[in-house]
Scaffold this motif. Structure first.
Motif, mmCIF file in Angstrom:
data_model
loop_
_atom_site.group_PDB
_atom_site.id
_atom_site.type_symbol
_atom_site.label_atom_id
_atom_site.label_comp_id
_atom_site.label_asym_id
_atom_site.label_seq_id
_atom_site.Cartn_x
_atom_site.Cartn_y
_atom_site.Cartn_z
ATOM 1 N N TYR A 145 0.827 -1.207 0.000
ATOM 2 C CA TYR A 145 0.000 0.000 0.000
ATOM 3 C C TYR A 145 0.864 1.262 0.000
ATOM 4 C CZ TYR A 145 -3.974 -3.060 0.984
ATOM 5 O OH TYR A 145 -4.943 -4.028 0.907
ATOM 6 N N ARG A 192 -3.200 -8.568 -3.178
ATOM 7 C CA ARG A 192 -4.239 -8.431 -2.150
ATOM 8 C C ARG A 192 -5.348 -9.454 -2.323
ATOM 9 N NH1 ARG A 192 -7.045 -9.571 0.794
ATOM 10 N NH2 ARG A 192 -8.521 -8.474 2.162
ATOM 11 N N TYR A 312 -8.777 4.757 -0.659
ATOM 12 C CA TYR A 312 -7.994 4.604 0.572
ATOM 13 C C TYR A 312 -8.906 4.285 1.755
ATOM 14 C CZ TYR A 312 -3.543 6.031 -1.420
ATOM 15 O OH TYR A 312 -2.375 6.080 -2.135
ATOM 16 N N LEU A 315 -9.495 0.631 1.566
ATOM 17 C CA LEU A 315 -8.326 -0.138 2.002
ATOM 18 C C LEU A 315 -8.229 -0.152 3.527
ATOM 19 C CD1 LEU A 315 -5.579 0.963 -0.565
ATOM 20 C CD2 LEU A 315 -6.936 -1.148 -0.556
#
Length: 331
Positions: A145, A192, A312, A315
């Motif tokens: 990330y 991921r 984001y 995530l």
């Protein structure tokens, strides 16, 4: 839209600079506006009257800092003179040097694209700071990330530089950084989705092969653009295809994630992808800049800020859910 040799001595800075300039050298294709006789005549007269040594017109400091020269000033001024005349005569606005005739601001050639590129840069900086603050440092996907954010920050930095002043070097750095960012988006997606980061022998082998494949793919992409043909259509098509593959994987994962969690945040990738695709369509309907400032490309940059922030946030939620043991509870 970029060998190693062991040497007894370090290469000189002059040699390095020469190699960089050679790497970034390219030809520039003319647009309709460049070929207009009235435009060429305007530029020639302007240079004769304003750019003679010893009597050249003084250029403001802030423009000189951005490498505006007297010939460049003449080119910019004549673009707008010709454009104003064409509009008055009911003729369509045309491009010059592959760009629409924008009104500059503080020396920036495309101020809207610069500001919106900085907006995307801020979105990545803000998003990764927020993620690092809310996700434990031991979370195994954090290195990927961070790299995702780094690629995004680099891409939007070079985008802002390119739209500030369009030179061959700034254009190519913008394209190569954007290509790297898009390809990295595809690179980390299966890591991921299929948890290639987990320390098993099979996953490590797959990860090494996937990493090598993506590196070779990017090297071939840059080699083609630099060594074969600087092809705008190919560059756009390559980025779109890579982006579509990545987006398709995230849409599939988002739906699957919702089935596991029954949480609304699981759908955020689908929303982000839909927004990105909607604004990307603007690139298919290019039009002269509104008020000399906002064209389709700048609005596309504006439209990617919100999806980046949403990405984001997803995530963060996705990582927190896993850290809390949600995946184990559902398995």
């Amino acid at each position: 839209m970029p060998r190693r040799l062991r040497a007894a001595a370090k290469p000189s800075p002059l040699l390095i600079c020469a190699l960089l300039l050679l790497l970034l050298a390219a030809t520039v294709e003319a647009s309709i506006g460049d070929r207009l006789p009235e435009f060429r005549e305007c530029v020639q007269i302007c240079k004769q009257e304003n750019c003679n040594i010893g009597s050249a017109t003084q250029i403001p400091l802030h423009r000189r800092l951005l490498f505006w020269t007297c010939p460049a000033e003449c080119d910019y001024t004549c673009q707008h003179i010709i454009t104003d005349n064409r509009v008055a005569d009911g003729k369509p606005i045309v491009q010059f040097h592959g760009k629409w005739p924008f009104y500059r601001f503080l020396g920036m050639q495309e101020p809207a694209s610069v500001i919106f590129s900085l907006g995307n840069l801020w979105a990545h900086c803000h998003g990764i700071r927020k993620l690092l603050a809310r996700v434990p440092a031991t979370y195994p996907l954090l290195p990927w990330y961070r790299a995702f954010a780094t690629a995004g920050i680099a891409a939007w930095t070079f985008s802002a530089i390119f739209h500030t002043r369009d030179f061959t070097a700034t254009e190519q750095l913008d394209y190569f950084a954007a290509g790297a960012s898009v390809l990295y988006g595809l690179y980390y997606t299966p890591i991921r989705l299929f948890r290639l980061d987990r320390p098993t022998a099979r996953r490590r082998s797959v990860l090494r092969a996937w990493t090598l494949f993506c590196c070779v793919l990017y090297a071939l992409h840059v080699a083609y653009l630099k060594g074969v043909h600087w092809d705008y259509t190919y560059n756009m098509a390559a980025n779109v295809v890579v982006g579509m593959v990545q987006n398709s994987l995230w849409v599939w994962y988002s739906y699957r994630r919702y089935q596991q969690t029954r949480r609304s945040w699981s759908f955020w990738p689908i929303i982000a992808v839909a927004l990105i695709m909607a604004f990307m369509s603007l690139e298919l309907f290019d039009f002269p800049p509104l008020w000399g400032t906002f064209d389709a490309h700048s609005l596309w940059h504006l439209g990617t800020i919100a999806p980046t922030l949403l990405w984001y946030n997803f995530l963060i939620k996705d990582s927190q859910y896993e850290v809390a043991g949600g995946d184990r509870l559902k398995s």
